[in-house]
Design a protein around this motif. Structure first.
Motif, PDB file in Angstrom:
ATOM      1  N   MET A   1     -29.379 -43.001  -4.808  1.00  0.00           N
ATOM      2  CA  MET A   1     -30.262 -43.092  -5.625  1.00  0.00           C
ATOM      3  C   MET A   1     -30.165 -41.620  -7.059  1.00  0.00           C
ATOM      4  SD  MET A   1     -32.713 -44.018  -4.733  1.00  0.00           S
ATOM      5  CE  MET A   1     -32.750 -45.958  -2.936  1.00  0.00           C
ATOM      6  N   GLN A   2     -30.074 -42.702  -8.213  1.00  0.00           N
ATOM      7  CA  GLN A   2     -29.817 -43.668  -8.383  1.00  0.00           C
ATOM      8  C   GLN A   2     -27.959 -44.828  -8.916  1.00  0.00           C
ATOM      9  OE1 GLN A   2     -32.566 -45.553 -10.232  1.00  0.00           O
ATOM     10  NE2 GLN A   2     -34.351 -44.500  -9.536  1.00  0.00           N
ATOM     11  N   VAL A   3     -26.870 -43.319  -9.311  1.00  0.00           N
ATOM     12  CA  VAL A   3     -26.138 -44.203  -9.455  1.00  0.00           C
ATOM     13  C   VAL A   3     -24.799 -43.457  -9.208  1.00  0.00           C
ATOM     14  CG1 VAL A   3     -26.331 -45.717 -11.373  1.00  0.00           C
ATOM     15  CG2 VAL A   3     -26.392 -43.296 -12.056  1.00  0.00           C
ATOM     16  N   GLU A   4     -24.003 -42.893  -9.536  1.00  0.00           N
ATOM     17  CA  GLU A   4     -22.468 -42.413  -8.563  1.00  0.00           C
ATOM     18  C   GLU A   4     -22.890 -41.046  -9.560  1.00  0.00           C
ATOM     19  OE1 GLU A   4     -19.516 -41.794  -6.060  1.00  0.00           O
ATOM     20  OE2 GLU A   4     -21.288 -43.745  -6.375  1.00  0.00           O
ATOM     21  N   MET A   5     -23.225 -40.812 -10.777  1.00  0.00           N
ATOM     22  CA  MET A   5     -23.386 -39.726 -11.440  1.00  0.00           C
ATOM     23  C   MET A   5     -24.331 -39.074 -10.421  1.00  0.00           C
ATOM     24  SD  MET A   5     -22.825 -37.426 -13.602  1.00  0.00           S
ATOM     25  CE  MET A   5     -23.615 -36.522 -14.033  1.00  0.00           C
TER      26      MET A   5
ATOM     27  N   VAL B   1     -13.895 -53.281  -1.563  1.00  0.00           N
ATOM     28  CA  VAL B   1     -15.430 -53.838  -2.086  1.00  0.00           C
ATOM     29  C   VAL B   1     -15.732 -52.141  -0.701  1.00  0.00           C
ATOM     30  CG1 VAL B   1     -17.711 -54.295  -1.683  1.00  0.00           C
ATOM     31  CG2 VAL B   1     -15.930 -56.644  -2.239  1.00  0.00           C
ATOM     32  N   GLU B   2     -15.758 -51.926  -0.626  1.00  0.00           N
ATOM     33  CA  GLU B   2     -15.959 -50.761   0.502  1.00  0.00           C
ATOM     34  C   GLU B   2     -15.433 -49.563  -0.167  1.00  0.00           C
ATOM     35  OE1 GLU B   2     -15.659 -50.803   4.564  1.00  0.00           O
ATOM     36  OE2 GLU B   2     -17.748 -52.595   5.071  1.00  0.00           O
ATOM     37  N   GLY B   3     -14.643 -49.910  -0.523  1.00  0.00           N
ATOM     38  CA  GLY B   3     -13.915 -48.497  -1.449  1.00  0.00           C
ATOM     39  C   GLY B   3     -14.252 -48.696  -2.335  1.00  0.00           C
ATOM     40  N   ASN B   4     -14.027 -49.324  -3.296  1.00  0.00           N
ATOM     41  CA  ASN B   4     -14.150 -49.466  -4.841  1.00  0.00           C
ATOM     42  C   ASN B   4     -15.435 -49.891  -5.473  1.00  0.00           C
ATOM     43  OD1 ASN B   4     -11.388 -48.659  -5.572  1.00  0.00           O
ATOM     44  ND2 ASN B   4     -11.090 -50.435  -4.037  1.00  0.00           N
ATOM     45  N   SER B   5     -16.046 -49.985  -4.635  1.00  0.00           N
ATOM     46  CA  SER B   5     -17.671 -50.728  -5.241  1.00  0.00           C
ATOM     47  C   SER B   5     -18.292 -49.397  -5.608  1.00  0.00           C
ATOM     48  CB  SER B   5     -18.452 -51.454  -4.142  1.00  0.00           C
ATOM     49  OG  SER B   5     -19.020 -50.625  -3.594  1.00  0.00           O
ATOM     50  N   MET B   6     -19.254 -50.136  -6.934  1.00  0.00           N
ATOM     51  CA  MET B   6     -20.476 -48.957  -7.276  1.00  0.00           C
ATOM     52  C   MET B   6     -21.317 -49.063  -6.876  1.00  0.00           C
ATOM     53  SD  MET B   6     -22.157 -49.554 -10.696  1.00  0.00           S
ATOM     54  CE  MET B   6     -23.594 -50.861 -10.654  1.00  0.00           C
ATOM     55  N   ARG B   7     -21.912 -47.474  -6.083  1.00  0.00           N
ATOM     56  CA  ARG B   7     -22.762 -47.337  -5.305  1.00  0.00           C
ATOM     57  C   ARG B   7     -24.077 -47.147  -6.317  1.00  0.00           C
ATOM     58  NH1 ARG B   7     -20.044 -43.664  -0.921  1.00  0.00           N
ATOM     59  NH2 ARG B   7     -19.471 -41.816  -3.310  1.00  0.00           N
ATOM     60  N   CYS B   8     -25.456 -48.163  -6.048  1.00  0.00           N
ATOM     61  CA  CYS B   8     -26.504 -47.107  -7.103  1.00  0.00           C
ATOM     62  C   CYS B   8     -27.733 -47.741  -5.852  1.00  0.00           C
ATOM     63  CB  CYS B   8     -26.688 -48.147  -8.383  1.00  0.00           C
ATOM     64  SG  CYS B   8     -26.202 -50.237  -7.945  1.00  0.00           S
ATOM     65  N   GLY B   9     -28.736 -47.872  -6.698  1.00  0.00           N
ATOM     66  CA  GLY B   9     -30.512 -47.891  -5.912  1.00  0.00           C
ATOM     67  C   GLY B   9     -31.499 -47.533  -6.401  1.00  0.00           C
ATOM     68  N   ARG B  10     -32.242 -47.704  -5.930  1.00  0.00           N
ATOM     69  CA  ARG B  10     -33.684 -47.502  -6.302  1.00  0.00           C
ATOM     70  C   ARG B  10     -35.022 -47.136  -5.464  1.00  0.00           C
ATOM     71  NH1 ARG B  10     -35.848 -48.794 -11.907  1.00  0.00           N
ATOM     72  NH2 ARG B  10     -37.827 -49.202 -11.788  1.00  0.00           N
ATOM     73  N   LYS B  11     -36.322 -47.070  -5.461  1.00  0.00           N
ATOM     74  CA  LYS B  11     -37.163 -47.056  -4.849  1.00  0.00           C
ATOM     75  C   LYS B  11     -38.756 -47.125  -5.801  1.00  0.00           C
ATOM     76  CE  LYS B  11     -40.550 -43.163  -3.103  1.00  0.00           C
ATOM     77  NZ  LYS B  11     -40.586 -41.763  -2.635  1.00  0.00           N
ATOM     78  N   LEU B  12     -38.776 -48.107  -4.460  1.00  0.00           N
ATOM     79  CA  LEU B  12     -40.049 -48.940  -5.195  1.00  0.00           C
ATOM     80  C   LEU B  12     -41.107 -48.809  -4.831  1.00  0.00           C
ATOM     81  CD1 LEU B  12     -38.849 -52.228  -5.253  1.00  0.00           C
ATOM     82  CD2 LEU B  12     -38.164 -50.645  -7.491  1.00  0.00           C
TER      83      LEU B  12
END
Length: 490
Positions: A236-240, A356-367
């Motif tokens: 949550m939200q991005v890799e940062m 994909v698992e090792g190099n994908s962008m991980r991101c998320g959001r809460k609704l």
């Protein structure tokens, strides 16, 4: 005594006492039988004599536990440990692998009437031994979650397989922010891989979504390394934001006495690292104090941090990350951009889960509640402006080209591919998953301004946590990665 079962004892629970059979109501006395009563007295007596009656007898298990274990009647061996004594019975102790080997072999203890046990494990105390010995005399055992680690330690020493299993089940049922780190460490010590896996799952779901100062303090380097490297980390939200959590965690490892609130933590961490910044351009992770933490930070997906200007500036300001790491990532992203712009890279052509698992962008959001939502995750995504919409219980992906304004450049290629996995989950107050749904890994091909439903969210409950993995470009070519350090190569 048969297989052992457990009952989970929580605060406020009471142990019910046994009771005898209750008396039925008296038959109402009346006068002569009416003309409608066709049943004779003899038939009624016959029926009373042939109808079975169930009467509760005193439990054999309770009798054995009280008489033999608690009272120690007819004991043929005395066990001494931690300053306490137990008058027990060899025939019951032989259910334990520990005592079975002791009594059946050529050990000198096999003929002794008093045995002094050495307890090498500091987790074991008198109360744990009392419950463990008592479990040999009864069919079930009350396990208090706050005592389960001590009981597990005693059960492992005595080789009580059923009790070990019941401890493991209790631990899996009671994982929360207060217990997860202790359970994880104990599961590793005593070989309960299923418990360790459950703890790791809980941390992957809750590290970013339900942070606390206490939890961050308790997390060891090895646990954090496993969490940060996992594609299943709910971000949550991005890799940062993963970097920000790591910075807070690092500060608490260096200053464990700090006891402020979670709201103050980031400000305090920034101030501490600013005061300890070196003047020789050596990053903190390259210093003697910071080297031990390098193995954790190598698992940050820096390519998805430097793709946002504000985030890149913070990384440069903090000076935690070695400049050599960052230079290599900038080079890697430059080649990826050139491939997308000049080599018409349309994105991944097939699913390679490891890639994909090792190099994908991980991101998320809460609704927080049901409604209509539309958003994009910030950062440079090689001209692929992905809009995500939640509406009418569906998640929709749209490749925005001309319909909506975009702050960056947009690819005008007729088609673009994106490899992705979308996961949705709801959690209870302790952080356990109530319900979840996933697309699995897929490749989506979208034309300009095309949108597509990717997941049906019906039957899920709010608040809803959305976790995504995206890979916008095809795998990195060998020639592009020759100068990259080992930890950044695909």
């Amino acid at each position: 005594m048969g297989s052992l079962s457990s009952r989970l004892l929580r605060p406020g629970d009471a142990v019910a006492g046994g009771g005898g059979g209750g008396r039925g109501g008296k038959r109402k006395r009346g006068g002569a039988e009416g003309p409608g009563d066709s049943e004779g007295e003899a038939e009624r007596e016959e029926r009373l004599l042939t109808t079975p009656r169930r009467k509760k007898m005193k439990s054999t298990s309770k009798y054995i536990y009280q008489t033999l274990f608690l009272n120690g009647e007819n004991s043929d061996i005395k066990i001494c440990a931690l300053g306490e004594e137990w008058n027990l019975h060899k025939i019951y102790l032989c259910q334990s692998g520990y005592f079975s080997s002791m009594f059946s072999g050529s050990w000198k203890e096999s003929s002794m009437s008093t045995i002094e046990l050495e307890i090498p494990d500091q987790n074991i105390d008198v109360e744990a031994l009392q419950v463990a010995f008592g479990s040999l005399y009864r069919d079930d055992v009350l396990i208090i979650p706050s005592r389960v680690v001590a009981l597990l330690a005693a059960a492992c020493m005595l080789q009580l397989d059923d009790l070990i299993q019941q401890c493991g089940e209790t631990m899996k049922e009671t994982i929360n922010a207060k217990t997860v780190c202790g359970y994880y460490n104990s599961a590793g010590t005593y070989g309960l891989e299923s418990v360790k896996k459950k703890c790791l799952e809980w941390l992957l779901n809750n590290l970013m979504t339900h942070q606390s100062v206490k939890l961050l303090k308790e997390l060891s380097i090895n646990i954090v390394k496993e969490l940060i490297s996992s594609p299943d980390l709910v971000v949550m939200q991005v890799e940062m934001d993963v970097y920000t959590v790591l910075k807070k965690w690092l500060f608490l490892q260096l200053v464990p006495s700090w006891n402020g609130s979670l709201k103050q933590l980031l400000t305090e961490a920034d101030a501490w690292f600013a005061n300890h910044r070196r003047e020789d351009n050596i990053s903190f992770l390259e210093s003697e104090q910071g080297k031990v933490f390098q193995s954790v930070f190598t698992h940050l997906r820096l390519q998805y941090i430097i793709n946002d200007l504000a985030s890149a500036r913070i990384i440069e300001r903090d000076a935690l990350i070695p400049t050599g790491w960052l230079s290599s990532v900038y080079k890697q992203q430059w080649f990826a951009m050139l491939r997308a712009e000049q080599d018409n890279d349309v994105g991944p052509q097939e699913i390679n889960e490891e890639e994909v698992e090792g190099n994908s962008m991980r991101c998320g959001r809460k609704l927080a509640k049901d409604g209509h939502y539309c958003w994009r995750w910030t950062g440079f995504n090689f001209g692929f402006d992905l809009l995500v919409t939640y509406t009418n219980h569906y998640i929709i992906f749209k490749r925005n080209t001309l319909d909506q304004p975009c702050s960056g450049s947009v690819s005008l290629q007729p088609q673009r591919n994106v490899a992705f996995r979308l996961r949705l989950a709801s959690f209870d107050s302790s952080g356990k998953v109530i319900c979840s749904r996933t697309t699995g890994y897929q490749i989506l091909t979208l034309r300009k301004d095309q949108e597509q439903i990717v997941l049906d969210c019906r039957l899920l409950v709010f608040p809803l946590y959305i976790s995504c993995n995206f890979l916008y470009t095809s795998p990195q070519r060998k020639a592009d990665s020759e100068a990259l350090p080992e930890h950044l190569e695909t």
